[in-house]
Design a protein around this motif. Structure first.
Motif, PDB file in Angstrom:
ATOM      1  N   TYR A  30      37.949  61.815 -48.465  1.00 22.82           N
ATOM      2  CA  TYR A  30      36.723  62.424 -48.976  1.00 22.82           C
ATOM      3  C   TYR A  30      35.733  62.571 -47.817  1.00 22.82           C
ATOM      4  O   TYR A  30      35.435  61.605 -47.109  1.00 22.82           O
ATOM      5  CB  TYR A  30      36.119  61.563 -50.085  1.00 22.82           C
ATOM      6  CG  TYR A  30      37.003  61.489 -51.306  1.00 22.82           C
ATOM      7  CD1 TYR A  30      36.952  62.486 -52.283  1.00 22.82           C
ATOM      8  CD2 TYR A  30      37.915  60.446 -51.470  1.00 22.82           C
ATOM      9  CE1 TYR A  30      37.778  62.437 -53.397  1.00 22.82           C
ATOM     10  CE2 TYR A  30      38.741  60.392 -52.577  1.00 22.82           C
ATOM     11  CZ  TYR A  30      38.668  61.392 -53.531  1.00 22.82           C
ATOM     12  OH  TYR A  30      39.495  61.356 -54.622  1.00 22.82           O
ATOM     13  N   ILE A  31      35.253  63.797 -47.651  1.00 20.95           N
ATOM     14  CA  ILE A  31      34.317  64.086 -46.569  1.00 20.95           C
ATOM     15  C   ILE A  31      32.974  64.497 -47.156  1.00 20.95           C
ATOM     16  O   ILE A  31      32.890  65.434 -47.951  1.00 20.95           O
ATOM     17  CB  ILE A  31      34.842  65.214 -45.659  1.00 20.95           C
ATOM     18  CG1 ILE A  31      36.202  64.841 -45.080  1.00 20.95           C
ATOM     19  CG2 ILE A  31      33.842  65.499 -44.536  1.00 20.95           C
ATOM     20  CD1 ILE A  31      36.831  65.947 -44.256  1.00 20.95           C
TER      21      ILE A  31
ATOM     22  N   ILE B  47      35.384  58.943 -46.100  1.00 14.46           N
ATOM     23  CA  ILE B  47      35.818  57.880 -47.003  1.00 14.46           C
ATOM     24  C   ILE B  47      37.292  58.093 -47.337  1.00 14.46           C
ATOM     25  O   ILE B  47      37.727  59.222 -47.593  1.00 14.46           O
ATOM     26  CB  ILE B  47      34.992  57.867 -48.302  1.00 14.46           C
ATOM     27  CG1 ILE B  47      33.526  57.519 -48.011  1.00 14.46           C
ATOM     28  CG2 ILE B  47      35.570  56.876 -49.310  1.00 14.46           C
ATOM     29  CD1 ILE B  47      32.632  57.570 -49.230  1.00 14.46           C
ATOM     30  N   LEU B  48      38.053  57.012 -47.326  1.00 15.99           N
ATOM     31  CA  LEU B  48      39.464  57.076 -47.699  1.00 15.99           C
ATOM     32  C   LEU B  48      39.702  56.248 -48.947  1.00 15.99           C
ATOM     33  O   LEU B  48      39.329  55.069 -49.006  1.00 15.99           O
ATOM     34  CB  LEU B  48      40.344  56.550 -46.552  1.00 15.99           C
ATOM     35  CG  LEU B  48      41.855  56.624 -46.802  1.00 15.99           C
ATOM     36  CD1 LEU B  48      42.321  58.082 -46.829  1.00 15.99           C
ATOM     37  CD2 LEU B  48      42.619  55.837 -45.741  1.00 15.99           C
TER      38      LEU B  48
ATOM     39  N   ILE C 259      35.479  55.117 -43.284  1.00 13.16           N
ATOM     40  CA  ILE C 259      36.290  55.236 -42.070  1.00 13.16           C
ATOM     41  C   ILE C 259      35.576  56.099 -41.019  1.00 13.16           C
ATOM     42  O   ILE C 259      36.181  56.957 -40.390  1.00 13.16           O
ATOM     43  CB  ILE C 259      37.696  55.787 -42.373  1.00 13.16           C
ATOM     44  CG1 ILE C 259      37.609  57.131 -43.121  1.00 13.16           C
ATOM     45  CG2 ILE C 259      38.527  54.793 -43.155  1.00 13.16           C
ATOM     46  CD1 ILE C 259      38.944  57.848 -43.232  1.00 13.16           C
ATOM     47  N   ASN C 260      34.313  55.878 -40.833  1.00 14.85           N
ATOM     48  CA  ASN C 260      33.561  56.620 -39.822  1.00 14.85           C
ATOM     49  C   ASN C 260      33.946  56.215 -38.399  1.00 14.85           C
ATOM     50  O   ASN C 260      33.787  56.997 -37.466  1.00 14.85           O
ATOM     51  CB  ASN C 260      32.063  56.424 -40.017  1.00 14.85           C
ATOM     52  CG  ASN C 260      31.548  57.169 -41.241  1.00 14.85           C
ATOM     53  OD1 ASN C 260      32.124  58.157 -41.671  1.00 14.85           O
ATOM     54  ND2 ASN C 260      30.463  56.667 -41.816  1.00 14.85           N
ATOM     55  N   GLU C 261      34.433  54.987 -38.235  1.00  7.38           N
ATOM     56  CA  GLU C 261      34.773  54.469 -36.915  1.00  7.38           C
ATOM     57  C   GLU C 261      36.276  54.225 -36.792  1.00  7.38           C
ATOM     58  O   GLU C 261      36.950  53.940 -37.780  1.00  7.38           O
ATOM     59  CB  GLU C 261      34.025  53.156 -36.659  1.00  7.38           C
ATOM     60  CG  GLU C 261      32.510  53.259 -36.770  1.00  7.38           C
ATOM     61  CD  GLU C 261      31.909  54.130 -35.685  1.00  7.38           C
ATOM     62  OE1 GLU C 261      32.552  54.267 -34.617  1.00  7.38           O
ATOM     63  OE2 GLU C 261      30.797  54.651 -35.883  1.00  7.38           O
ATOM     64  N   LYS C 262      36.775  54.332 -35.571  1.00  4.15           N
ATOM     65  CA  LYS C 262      38.213  54.126 -35.321  1.00  4.15           C
ATOM     66  C   LYS C 262      38.655  52.729 -35.745  1.00  4.15           C
ATOM     67  O   LYS C 262      39.749  52.559 -36.305  1.00  4.15           O
ATOM     68  CB  LYS C 262      38.528  54.372 -33.848  1.00  4.15           C
ATOM     69  CG  LYS C 262      40.015  54.230 -33.527  1.00  4.15           C
ATOM     70  CD  LYS C 262      40.352  54.693 -32.116  1.00  4.15           C
ATOM     71  CE  LYS C 262      39.771  53.790 -31.066  1.00  4.15           C
ATOM     72  NZ  LYS C 262      40.281  54.124 -29.703  1.00  4.15           N
TER      73      LYS C 262
ATOM     74  N   LEU D 243      38.719  68.165 -30.166  1.00  2.07           N
ATOM     75  CA  LEU D 243      38.656  68.500 -31.595  1.00  2.07           C
ATOM     76  C   LEU D 243      37.708  67.560 -32.320  1.00  2.07           C
ATOM     77  O   LEU D 243      36.940  68.002 -33.193  1.00  2.07           O
ATOM     78  CB  LEU D 243      40.050  68.421 -32.213  1.00  2.07           C
ATOM     79  CG  LEU D 243      40.126  68.717 -33.718  1.00  2.07           C
ATOM     80  CD1 LEU D 243      39.669  70.145 -34.008  1.00  2.07           C
ATOM     81  CD2 LEU D 243      41.551  68.499 -34.237  1.00  2.07           C
ATOM     82  N   ARG D 244      37.731  66.295 -31.970  1.00  2.21           N
ATOM     83  CA  ARG D 244      36.837  65.328 -32.609  1.00  2.21           C
ATOM     84  C   ARG D 244      35.375  65.693 -32.383  1.00  2.21           C
ATOM     85  O   ARG D 244      34.532  65.546 -33.264  1.00  2.21           O
ATOM     86  CB  ARG D 244      37.119  63.923 -32.077  1.00  2.21           C
ATOM     87  CG  ARG D 244      36.309  62.837 -32.772  1.00  2.21           C
ATOM     88  CD  ARG D 244      36.500  61.513 -32.079  1.00  2.21           C
ATOM     89  NE  ARG D 244      35.675  60.480 -32.707  1.00  2.21           N
ATOM     90  CZ  ARG D 244      35.261  59.374 -32.089  1.00  2.21           C
ATOM     91  NH1 ARG D 244      35.609  59.153 -30.820  1.00  2.21           N
ATOM     92  NH2 ARG D 244      34.502  58.508 -32.719  1.00  2.21           N
TER      93      ARG D 244
END
Length: 239
Positions: free
Chosen positions: A157-158, A184-185, A194-197, A221-222
């Protein structure tokens, strides 16, 4: 009451069509019947027309704007107050998290802000959006999210949104919009930020090396398209 009246009228219409010999053998799609009813009944008679007028007096830098994608209406669909509407023209104000409707009548310049409490999900072009609420983390922004199904028990979800700041340029007070995102996953039966690695690695510890490699190979791309980066990363992890 309005929805029940609409259902009764549609059933009557469908029954009449079945009794016409020239049409009896044809397959009539439900979507086409609803579209016919909506357009012939007029937007004024539909629940979806409820809401205040959308006004936008923004003076922005360059071609910036407050909307998702382009500053234009696109054909889509919506579930509003339990009723599905197809082939409607929508625009999503991601600054105010507000969905905008343009009536069927192209000569009608009124733009309607649809009542958020009545919206379950909508689609603009090929992009699906759902309204997320009662999230298990109060720090989530909530509202409308772009939904991408990864597999049966996972979905990405973005949240698209924009922040604005005033920019004084040539003695004009202009708005400078900056795109922002929240990722969000849905995994393990809950919503995970999940904004951060490191947050992604915590959910997929067995894929840590692949995740690091993907970040390394897709740095441009990121930076240029974070949503596409995240969609591709989720597919990469799950392949």
């Amino acid at each position: 009451m309005k929805n029940s009246k609409k259902t009764i009228l549609l059933l009557c219409l469908f029954g009449l069509l079945l009794n016409i010999p020239s049409i009896h053998s044809q397959s009539i799609k439900e979507t086409e019947i609803f579209n016919w009813f909506d357009k012939n009944a007029g937007i004024e008679s539909l629940d979806i027309k409820n809401g205040p007028a959308h006004l936008n007096f923004d003076r922005t830098i360059g071609n910036q704007h407050r909307y998702y994608g382009a500053d234009e209406f696109k054909k889509g669909s919506i579930n509003y107050n339990g009723q599905d509407y197809f082939d409607v023209y929508l625009k999503y104000d991601i600054f105010a998290d507000q969905l905008i409707l343009r009536p069927y009548d192209l000569q009608n310049t009124t733009k309607i802000e649809l009542i958020k409490a009545n919206i379950t999900h909508f689609k603009i072009g090929d992009e699906n959006f759902v309204k997320l609420k009662d999230l298990n983390n109060s720090s989530f922004k909530g509202g409308y999210y772009n939904e991408t199904i990864i597999k049966n028990n996972q979905a990405l979800y973005i949240k698209y949104y924009k922040e604005k700041k005033k920019n004084i340029k040539e003695e004009l007070d202009l708005i400078d919009y900056k795109p922002r995102y929240e990722f969000i996953l849905w995994k393990d039966s809950k919503f995970n930020l999940i904004n951060e690695k490191k947050e992604i690695i915590a959910l997929f510890p067995e894929s840590k090396r692949n995740i690091n490699d993907f970040y390394l190979m897709n740095r441009s791309l990121r930076k240029e398209n974070p949503p596409l980066f995240m969609k591709n990363l989720m597919k990469y992890i799950n392949n």
